[in-house]
Design a protein around this motif. Sequence first.
Motif, short mmCIF file in Angstrom:
data_model
loop_
_atom_site.label_atom_id
_atom_site.label_comp_id
_atom_site.label_asym_id
_atom_site.label_seq_id
_atom_site.Cartn_x
_atom_site.Cartn_y
_atom_site.Cartn_z
N THR A 151 0.85 -1.18 0.00
CA THR A 151 0.00 0.00 0.00
C THR A 151 0.88 1.23 0.00
O THR A 151 1.72 1.41 0.90
CB THR A 151 -0.92 0.02 1.23
N ALA A 152 0.73 2.07 -1.01
CA ALA A 152 1.46 3.32 -1.11
C ALA A 152 0.53 4.49 -0.74
O ALA A 152 -0.61 4.28 -0.30
CB ALA A 152 2.02 3.48 -2.52
N ALA A 153 0.99 5.71 -0.94
CA ALA A 153 0.19 6.87 -0.55
C ALA A 153 -1.09 6.98 -1.36
O ALA A 153 -2.13 7.41 -0.84
CB ALA A 153 1.03 8.14 -0.71
N SER A 154 -1.05 6.56 -2.64
CA SER A 154 -2.20 6.79 -3.51
C SER A 154 -2.90 5.52 -3.96
O SER A 154 -4.02 5.60 -4.49
CB SER A 154 -1.75 7.55 -4.77
N ASP A 155 -2.28 4.37 -3.76
CA ASP A 155 -2.83 3.14 -4.33
C ASP A 155 -2.18 1.92 -3.69
O ASP A 155 -1.25 2.04 -2.90
CB ASP A 155 -2.60 3.11 -5.85
N ASN A 156 -2.70 0.74 -4.02
CA ASN A 156 -1.95 -0.49 -3.83
C ASN A 156 -1.18 -0.75 -5.11
O ASN A 156 -1.64 -0.42 -6.21
CB ASN A 156 -2.90 -1.66 -3.55
N ARG A 157 0.00 -1.36 -4.96
CA ARG A 157 0.83 -1.58 -6.13
C ARG A 157 1.76 -2.77 -5.93
O ARG A 157 1.95 -3.24 -4.79
CB ARG A 157 1.65 -0.33 -6.46
N ILE A 158 2.31 -3.25 -7.01
CA ILE A 158 3.30 -4.31 -6.98
C ILE A 158 4.63 -3.71 -7.42
O ILE A 158 4.69 -3.00 -8.44
CB ILE A 158 2.90 -5.48 -7.89
N THR B 103 0.87 -0.43 -10.96
CA THR B 103 0.32 0.57 -10.05
C THR B 103 -1.16 0.74 -10.32
O THR B 103 -1.71 0.19 -11.27
CB THR B 103 1.05 1.91 -10.22
N GLY B 104 -1.83 1.51 -9.46
CA GLY B 104 -3.23 1.84 -9.70
C GLY B 104 -4.24 0.85 -9.17
O GLY B 104 -5.43 0.94 -9.50
N ASN C 248 -7.90 -4.90 0.93
CA ASN C 248 -6.83 -4.56 0.01
C ASN C 248 -6.26 -5.78 -0.72
O ASN C 248 -5.32 -5.62 -1.50
CB ASN C 248 -5.70 -3.85 0.76
N GLY C 249 -6.81 -6.97 -0.49
CA GLY C 249 -6.21 -8.15 -1.09
C GLY C 249 -4.77 -8.27 -0.65
O GLY C 249 -4.44 -8.08 0.52
N GLY C 250 -3.87 -8.60 -1.59
CA GLY C 250 -2.45 -8.52 -1.25
C GLY C 250 -1.61 -9.74 -1.53
O GLY C 250 -0.38 -9.68 -1.43
N ARG C 251 -2.21 -10.87 -1.92
CA ARG C 251 -1.40 -12.06 -2.17
C ARG C 251 -0.88 -12.04 -3.61
O ARG C 251 -1.63 -11.74 -4.54
CB ARG C 251 -2.22 -13.32 -1.94
N ILE C 252 0.40 -12.36 -3.79
CA ILE C 252 0.98 -12.51 -5.11
C ILE C 252 1.73 -13.82 -5.18
O ILE C 252 2.24 -14.33 -4.18
CB ILE C 252 1.92 -11.33 -5.49
N ALA C 253 1.81 -14.39 -6.39
CA ALA C 253 2.54 -15.64 -6.60
C ALA C 253 2.78 -15.84 -8.08
O ALA C 253 1.97 -15.40 -8.92
CB ALA C 253 1.77 -16.83 -6.03
N PHE C 254 3.87 -16.52 -8.41
CA PHE C 254 4.13 -16.90 -9.79
C PHE C 254 3.49 -18.26 -10.05
O PHE C 254 3.62 -19.18 -9.25
CB PHE C 254 5.63 -16.96 -10.06
N GLY C 255 2.79 -18.34 -11.18
CA GLY C 255 2.13 -19.57 -11.54
C GLY C 255 3.03 -20.51 -12.31
O GLY C 255 4.17 -20.17 -12.65
N LEU D 48 2.94 -13.70 -13.28
CA LEU D 48 2.69 -13.22 -11.92
C LEU D 48 1.20 -12.98 -11.73
O LEU D 48 0.57 -12.28 -12.53
CB LEU D 48 3.46 -11.92 -11.67
N TYR D 49 0.65 -13.57 -10.67
CA TYR D 49 -0.77 -13.43 -10.32
C TYR D 49 -0.89 -12.63 -9.03
O TYR D 49 -0.04 -12.73 -8.13
CB TYR D 49 -1.42 -14.79 -10.14
N ALA D 50 -1.98 -11.87 -8.91
CA ALA D 50 -2.24 -11.07 -7.71
C ALA D 50 -3.72 -11.13 -7.36
O ALA D 50 -4.58 -11.04 -8.26
CB ALA D 50 -1.81 -9.62 -7.92
N GLY D 51 -4.01 -11.26 -6.08
CA GLY D 51 -5.38 -11.18 -5.59
C GLY D 51 -5.61 -9.81 -5.00
O GLY D 51 -4.84 -9.34 -4.16
N THR D 52 -6.68 -9.13 -5.44
CA THR D 52 -6.97 -7.78 -4.96
C THR D 52 -8.33 -7.74 -4.26
O THR D 52 -9.12 -8.68 -4.36
CB THR D 52 -6.95 -6.75 -6.11
N GLY D 53 -8.59 -6.64 -3.57
CA GLY D 53 -9.87 -6.45 -2.90
C GLY D 53 -10.61 -5.24 -3.46
O GLY D 53 -10.03 -4.41 -4.18
N GLU D 54 -11.87 -5.13 -3.09
CA GLU D 54 -12.68 -4.02 -3.61
C GLU D 54 -12.74 -2.83 -2.66
O GLU D 54 -13.52 -1.90 -2.86
CB GLU D 54 -14.10 -4.47 -4.00
N THR D 55 -11.91 -2.86 -1.61
CA THR D 55 -11.73 -1.74 -0.67
C THR D 55 -13.02 -1.28 -0.02
O THR D 55 -13.11 -0.16 0.47
CB THR D 55 -11.05 -0.54 -1.36
N GLY D 56 -14.04 -2.15 0.01
CA GLY D 56 -15.32 -1.77 0.56
C GLY D 56 -16.24 -1.09 -0.44
O GLY D 56 -17.40 -0.83 -0.12
#
Length: 380
Positions: free
Chosen positions: A137-144, A165-166, A174-181, A186-194
């Motif tokens: 989590t950065a100042a403006s977004d979640n990012r990898i 980014t973005g 915020n989700g947050g899990r990443i892994a290489f398949g 690279l795969y990432a699980g994200t959330g809808e932030t409510g």
Amino acid sequence: MSRPAVVKALWGAAVLVLVAGCSSGGTEDRPGTAPPTSATASAPATPGGSAGPSATAGARATVTGTLTEGLRSPWGLAELPDGDLLVSSRDERTITRVDGRTGAKTPLGEVPGVVPGGEGGLMGLAVRDGWVYAYLTAASDNRIVRMRYGGGDGDRLGAPEPVLTGIPKGAVHNGGRIAFGPDRMLYAGTGETGQTGLSQDRESLGGKILRMTPEGEPAPGNPFPGSVVYSYGHRNVQGIAWDDEGRLWAAEFGQNTWDELNLVEPGKNYGWPEAEGRAGKAGFVDPVAQWPTSEASPSGIAYARGAIWMAGLRGERLWRVPLAGADRSGDPQAFLSEEYGRLRTVLAGGGGRLWLVTSETDGRGTPGSGDDRILRLEVR
């Protein structure tokens, strides 16, 4: 409350007595050692759909030791080629190397640009070809981002380089899990932030599973041209893993009723916010397994011994979901119920070995002496 306060108090007092009264050779749980504890499954708590008892008979999860302890808000876990582990601290913004044999910890430093808050901070980790990838989590977004590690720099992380980014950020989801398949993407699980509408919006990166090249570009073969979106209609994905046939599985938090384990296929819609759990609605994919939110609140998952193993936060237990191809072959089983508190991350280490990370210091637990820790497990 993750564990009754009285239990935690008694347990902590017992540890203090042991520390005061024992030298080496005592039975207290020290880094790198622990008396093995073997857990048998509790009764299935998920309604419906069992394919019979054969896939669950004899299943077992044995804690063979504590690799390390004294971690603060641990979240992501990744294994290095030599068997050592990297663990992230969500709230302290740091990455630590843990010796995979002795449990000795080597701080690698703070990751610049992380802005912790609520359920955000420094979260998932992945390792590939001399890079450490981190979801933050950065100042403006979640990012990898990714950082060079190893080589001539020793135990030093390079400066973070943006990969993607973005991704929407929020106080929650915020989700947050990443892994290489298996495909090296690279795969990432994200959330809808409510903001529930993000999940059905294919232009948003929130409430999705994303698939990208190691450089952050849309991966070849993605279902939506020019997009990193792989699947949508998710609420908050914090667990992703692949079985031995390369099928992708994901765990996500429900709202008030059902947490889910899903078989993820490209371009499919998993229903949120129109569906929570099995809804049987046209156009939505129903989960392979579901749990009351009080019994799971799932974070990390791993595949081992023909089953998905799922760490539960609020549920304070490790779930086993036996599989036969793309289907369940029996009812989910619970292990280690309320023995180690909130469970955040589980990582397969080969064969029947798992690493399991507790999460009592994340602001929602009741930490005791030694929390948080990485446990060694043998499963079957």
